[in-house]
Design a protein around this motif. Structure first.
Motif, PDB file in Angstrom:
ATOM      1  N   ARG A 271      69.997  54.561  57.193  1.00 47.84           N
ATOM      2  CA  ARG A 271      70.570  54.075  56.043  1.00 47.84           C
ATOM      3  C   ARG A 271      70.862  55.192  55.129  1.00 47.84           C
ATOM      4  O   ARG A 271      71.863  55.629  54.382  1.00 47.84           O
ATOM      5  CB  ARG A 271      70.112  52.815  55.609  1.00 47.84           C
ATOM      6  N   GLU A 272      69.616  56.059  54.651  1.00 47.84           N
ATOM      7  CA  GLU A 272      69.590  56.951  53.741  1.00 47.84           C
ATOM      8  C   GLU A 272      70.276  58.164  54.242  1.00 47.84           C
ATOM      9  O   GLU A 272      70.728  58.777  53.184  1.00 47.84           O
ATOM     10  CB  GLU A 272      67.962  57.173  53.579  1.00 47.84           C
ATOM     11  N   SER A 273      70.146  58.377  55.463  1.00 46.92           N
ATOM     12  CA  SER A 273      70.833  59.554  55.984  1.00 46.92           C
ATOM     13  C   SER A 273      72.454  59.259  55.651  1.00 46.92           C
ATOM     14  O   SER A 273      73.199  60.403  55.459  1.00 46.92           O
ATOM     15  CB  SER A 273      70.664  60.007  57.316  1.00 46.92           C
ATOM     16  N   LYS A 274      72.780  58.126  55.926  1.00 47.82           N
ATOM     17  CA  LYS A 274      74.325  57.893  55.679  1.00 47.82           C
ATOM     18  C   LYS A 274      74.789  57.677  54.019  1.00 47.82           C
ATOM     19  O   LYS A 274      75.878  57.425  53.745  1.00 47.82           O
ATOM     20  CB  LYS A 274      74.593  56.593  56.416  1.00 47.82           C
ATOM     21  N   GLY A 275      73.664  57.751  53.127  1.00 43.75           N
ATOM     22  CA  GLY A 275      73.912  57.140  51.930  1.00 43.75           C
ATOM     23  C   GLY A 275      74.336  55.883  51.568  1.00 43.75           C
ATOM     24  O   GLY A 275      74.773  55.685  50.590  1.00 43.75           O
ATOM     25  N   ASP A 276      73.911  55.185  52.447  1.00 42.81           N
ATOM     26  CA  ASP A 276      74.366  53.590  52.313  1.00 42.81           C
ATOM     27  C   ASP A 276      73.231  52.871  51.500  1.00 42.81           C
ATOM     28  O   ASP A 276      71.981  53.066  51.593  1.00 42.81           O
ATOM     29  CB  ASP A 276      74.607  53.144  53.672  1.00 42.81           C
ATOM     30  N   GLN A 277      73.599  51.550  50.889  1.00 41.25           N
ATOM     31  CA  GLN A 277      72.643  50.816  50.506  1.00 41.25           C
ATOM     32  C   GLN A 277      72.646  49.459  51.149  1.00 41.25           C
ATOM     33  O   GLN A 277      73.546  49.128  51.846  1.00 41.25           O
ATOM     34  CB  GLN A 277      73.146  50.440  48.966  1.00 41.25           C
ATOM     35  N   PHE A 278      71.429  48.734  51.386  1.00 42.08           N
ATOM     36  CA  PHE A 278      71.250  47.579  52.029  1.00 42.08           C
ATOM     37  C   PHE A 278      72.114  46.676  51.424  1.00 42.08           C
ATOM     38  O   PHE A 278      71.985  46.380  50.152  1.00 42.08           O
ATOM     39  CB  PHE A 278      69.978  47.174  52.329  1.00 42.08           C
ATOM     40  N   VAL A 279      72.869  45.771  52.159  1.00 38.57           N
ATOM     41  CA  VAL A 279      73.740  44.741  51.408  1.00 38.57           C
ATOM     42  C   VAL A 279      73.341  43.395  52.051  1.00 38.57           C
ATOM     43  O   VAL A 279      73.822  43.089  53.200  1.00 38.57           O
ATOM     44  CB  VAL A 279      75.366  44.842  51.217  1.00 38.57           C
ATOM     45  N   PRO A 280      72.574  42.383  51.516  1.00 46.05           N
ATOM     46  CA  PRO A 280      72.241  40.953  52.265  1.00 46.05           C
ATOM     47  C   PRO A 280      73.704  40.323  52.475  1.00 46.05           C
ATOM     48  O   PRO A 280      74.891  40.816  52.042  1.00 46.05           O
ATOM     49  CB  PRO A 280      71.685  40.298  51.121  1.00 46.05           C
ATOM     50  N   LYS A 281      73.848  39.486  53.682  1.00 45.66           N
ATOM     51  CA  LYS A 281      74.969  38.849  54.124  1.00 45.66           C
ATOM     52  C   LYS A 281      75.271  37.471  53.473  1.00 45.66           C
ATOM     53  O   LYS A 281      76.389  37.153  53.058  1.00 45.66           O
ATOM     54  CB  LYS A 281      74.783  38.403  55.466  1.00 45.66           C
ATOM     55  N   TRP A 282      74.157  36.929  53.232  1.00 46.63           N
ATOM     56  CA  TRP A 282      74.291  35.338  52.547  1.00 46.63           C
ATOM     57  C   TRP A 282      74.027  35.267  51.152  1.00 46.63           C
ATOM     58  O   TRP A 282      74.273  33.992  50.538  1.00 46.63           O
ATOM     59  CB  TRP A 282      73.560  34.572  53.316  1.00 46.63           C
ATOM     60  N   PHE A 283      73.614  36.219  50.450  1.00 44.73           N
ATOM     61  CA  PHE A 283      73.275  36.387  48.943  1.00 44.73           C
ATOM     62  C   PHE A 283      73.630  37.624  48.346  1.00 44.73           C
ATOM     63  O   PHE A 283      73.512  38.656  48.701  1.00 44.73           O
ATOM     64  CB  PHE A 283      71.718  35.838  48.868  1.00 44.73           C
ATOM     65  N   ASP A 284      74.079  37.430  47.249  1.00 44.29           N
ATOM     66  CA  ASP A 284      74.571  38.612  46.594  1.00 44.29           C
ATOM     67  C   ASP A 284      73.624  38.839  45.142  1.00 44.29           C
ATOM     68  O   ASP A 284      72.937  38.028  44.555  1.00 44.29           O
ATOM     69  CB  ASP A 284      76.041  38.307  45.641  1.00 44.29           C
ATOM     70  N   GLN A 285      73.419  40.054  45.109  1.00 46.47           N
ATOM     71  CA  GLN A 285      72.478  40.506  43.948  1.00 46.47           C
ATOM     72  C   GLN A 285      73.522  40.496  42.369  1.00 46.47           C
ATOM     73  O   GLN A 285      74.716  40.818  42.590  1.00 46.47           O
ATOM     74  CB  GLN A 285      71.915  41.927  44.059  1.00 46.47           C
ATOM     75  N   THR A 286      73.013  39.656  41.695  1.00 46.05           N
ATOM     76  CA  THR A 286      73.557  39.469  40.309  1.00 46.05           C
ATOM     77  C   THR A 286      73.336  40.746  39.266  1.00 46.05           C
ATOM     78  O   THR A 286      72.437  41.447  39.788  1.00 46.05           O
ATOM     79  CB  THR A 286      73.452  38.224  39.639  1.00 46.05           C
ATOM     80  N   ASP A 287      74.040  40.558  38.287  1.00 45.75           N
ATOM     81  CA  ASP A 287      73.477  41.388  37.098  1.00 45.75           C
ATOM     82  C   ASP A 287      72.449  40.858  36.463  1.00 45.75           C
ATOM     83  O   ASP A 287      71.974  41.460  35.251  1.00 45.75           O
ATOM     84  CB  ASP A 287      74.839  41.798  36.210  1.00 45.75           C
ATOM     85  N   GLU A 288      72.259  39.556  36.586  1.00 43.10           N
ATOM     86  CA  GLU A 288      71.370  38.908  35.892  1.00 43.10           C
ATOM     87  C   GLU A 288      69.795  39.374  36.299  1.00 43.10           C
ATOM     88  O   GLU A 288      69.360  39.462  37.191  1.00 43.10           O
ATOM     89  CB  GLU A 288      71.589  37.266  36.105  1.00 43.10           C
ATOM     90  N   THR A 289      68.986  39.633  35.185  1.00 40.05           N
ATOM     91  CA  THR A 289      67.635  39.658  35.271  1.00 40.05           C
ATOM     92  C   THR A 289      66.977  38.891  34.182  1.00 40.05           C
ATOM     93  O   THR A 289      67.110  38.796  33.087  1.00 40.05           O
ATOM     94  CB  THR A 289      67.171  41.034  34.684  1.00 40.05           C
ATOM     95  N   THR A 290      66.300  38.055  34.923  1.00 40.95           N
ATOM     96  CA  THR A 290      65.680  36.854  34.008  1.00 40.95           C
ATOM     97  C   THR A 290      64.114  37.058  33.805  1.00 40.95           C
ATOM     98  O   THR A 290      63.315  37.631  34.607  1.00 40.95           O
ATOM     99  CB  THR A 290      65.851  35.338  34.801  1.00 40.95           C
ATOM    100  N   PRO A 291      63.483  36.442  32.793  1.00 42.88           N
ATOM    101  CA  PRO A 291      62.207  36.846  32.290  1.00 42.88           C
ATOM    102  C   PRO A 291      61.382  35.634  33.005  1.00 42.88           C
ATOM    103  O   PRO A 291      61.874  34.536  33.300  1.00 42.88           O
ATOM    104  CB  PRO A 291      62.144  36.574  30.839  1.00 42.88           C
TER     105      PRO A 291
END
Length: 430
Positions: free
Chosen positions: A363-383
């Protein structure tokens, strides 16, 4: 602080890697082939363990397979669904305070099942777990990050949705470890759209190296109705000398003005009960203490101290048609351990870990990021009380995937156990 009663099992609620460290310490006295290790080898192990004191050891210690149970952390996330009928009752309940009695009892109920000695397998990045055939629930969990280890889960039936993002933080203290549940758990009750937020107490695993390992979770569990402001605060009593107060849980349901409405009491190892109270927290005259939850019967002398529901989770009876090839049940190390083949399980575990490293390099050699299939990372960071958490949100794609399969007549379900485990984003890892 004294140790708990001798006849109780060991383990812990958030023990992703801590519950087996005491067994690891005994393993330090033996070499890999079972012979007694030399004093030089033992000294090396001790120095290694001492170097971790004060550190977060969630993913830095490689442990032998002999301390594992044949289940992954993704499957343990599903154990919270055993008493899901309490959430059904919360959804059907019109009394806003009794709603919290049912829901918080559900949150307490899993602690009995999570006191097992054995350590679950850490999930491979991209690994999943699916569960059906339990109270109409569809459950999916996925390992969404490897460093730091993070999992996300979603469950749903006609009464509720359950969503969790989980990231653990630990602090190794030599003969004990503190485990902080840096996570976010939300339950939405469908009838009224009420959203409940759960913050569990931290966990302390005692006697990792010397003595009999046991777990305590002293502190507050808080469940808040984000819609109304009502909340329940339950205090998990710390274990005292000779096991005094172990398992005891006490607290109150409060209205939005922080006035007590219902008292709750019980033991997380047995049952929870409730009783209406006055503004001083005293039981109302003419009322009585009523039980709301009680543990189910458990198998006698079970090898891994599993409940009947844990066996159900681990079986293919709860697997849907056309199981995802990334499912935890299909892991060769887990499967071999369940069959009692420690040698094969250890070799398979090492192979999976090497494949995970190989995929990372690809993945790193291709410059790719891991992307989950069933969940999306949001912009939210919660305390959270123990640090900030990056929030993952269920994206709805799994239920679409499942509906398409369940309505198809062309699915071959003859031998689900023959599916090869494959959580990898890239197929060729040679």
């Amino acid at each position: 602080m004294g140790s708990p009663e001798k006849n109780q099992n060991n383990g812990g609620f958030f023990a992703t890697m801590t519950s087996g460290l005491s067994m690891f310490s005994s393993a330090m006295h033996r070499s890999v082939n079972g012979s007694i290790a030399s004093s030089k080898e033992r000294d090396g192990y001790w120095k290694m363990m001492q170097s971790y004191i004060g550190s977060d050891i969630t993913s830095v210690v490689t442990l032998p397979v002999l301390i594992f149970e044949p289940m992954t952390m993704l499957q343990k996330m599903a154990e919270l669904m055993e008493y899901s009928h309490l959430l059904d009752q919360a959804d059907e309940c019109e009394d806003p305070y009794m709603r919290l009695v049912y829901a918080s009892s559900w949150a307490v109920s899993v602690y009995f099942a999570y006191q097992r000695t054995w350590k679950p397998f850490n999930p491979i990045l991209g690994e999943t777990y699916e569960m059906v055939n339990h109270d109409g629930i569809t459950f999916i969990s996925e390992q969404v990050s490897h460093h730091p280890p993070m999992s996300a889960g979603h469950a749903e039936n006609e009464h509720f949705t359950y969503d969790v993002t989980s990231k653990l933080k630990t602090k190794f203290l030599g003969n004990s470890v503190d485990v902080y549940p840096v996570g976010r758990t939300r339950v939405t009750l469908k009838r009224d759209g009420v959203v409940l937020d759960l913050v569990p107490p931290p966990t302390k695993v005692n006697n990792l190296i010397f003595g009999r390992t046991w777990v305590d979770s002293p502190g507050e569990m808080v469940m808040t109705n984000l819609t109304t402001g009502d909340k329940v605060v339950l205090y998990f009593q710390p274990c005292g000398w000779f096991g005094a107060n172990r398992y005891e849980v006490d607290g109150y349901v409060y209205n939005a003005n922080e006035e007590p409405k219902i008292l709750m009491t019980g033991k997380w190892s047995e049952s929870m009960s409730y009783q209406p109270c006055d503004l001083d927290g005293e039981p109302l005259p003419g009322t009585e203490l009523k039980e709301v939850w009680h543990i189910a019967a458990t198998p006698p002398n079970d090898k891994f101290q599993y409940t009947y529901f844990a066996h159900k989770i681990n079986s293919f009876d709860t697997a849907p048609k056309k199981l995802l090839s990334s499912d935890s049940r299909l892991r060769p190390d887990r499967w071999a351990l369940e069959k009692g083949d420690l040698s094969k399980a250890g070799a398979a575990k090492s192979s999976l870990e090497e494949q995970q490293r190989a995929e990372k390099r690809t993945r790193e050699s291709k410059g790719d990021q891991f992307v989950p299939k069933w969940f999306d990372q949001t912009d939210e960071t919660t305390p959270t009380p123990w640090g900030e958490l990056e929030v993952y949100r269920y994206n709805g794609k799994y239920i679409e995937h499942r509906n398409a399969i369940d309505t198809s007549d062309a699915i071959d379900t003859s031998d689900v156990q023959s599916i090869e485990f494959n959580p990898w984003q890239y197929g060729d890892l040679s």
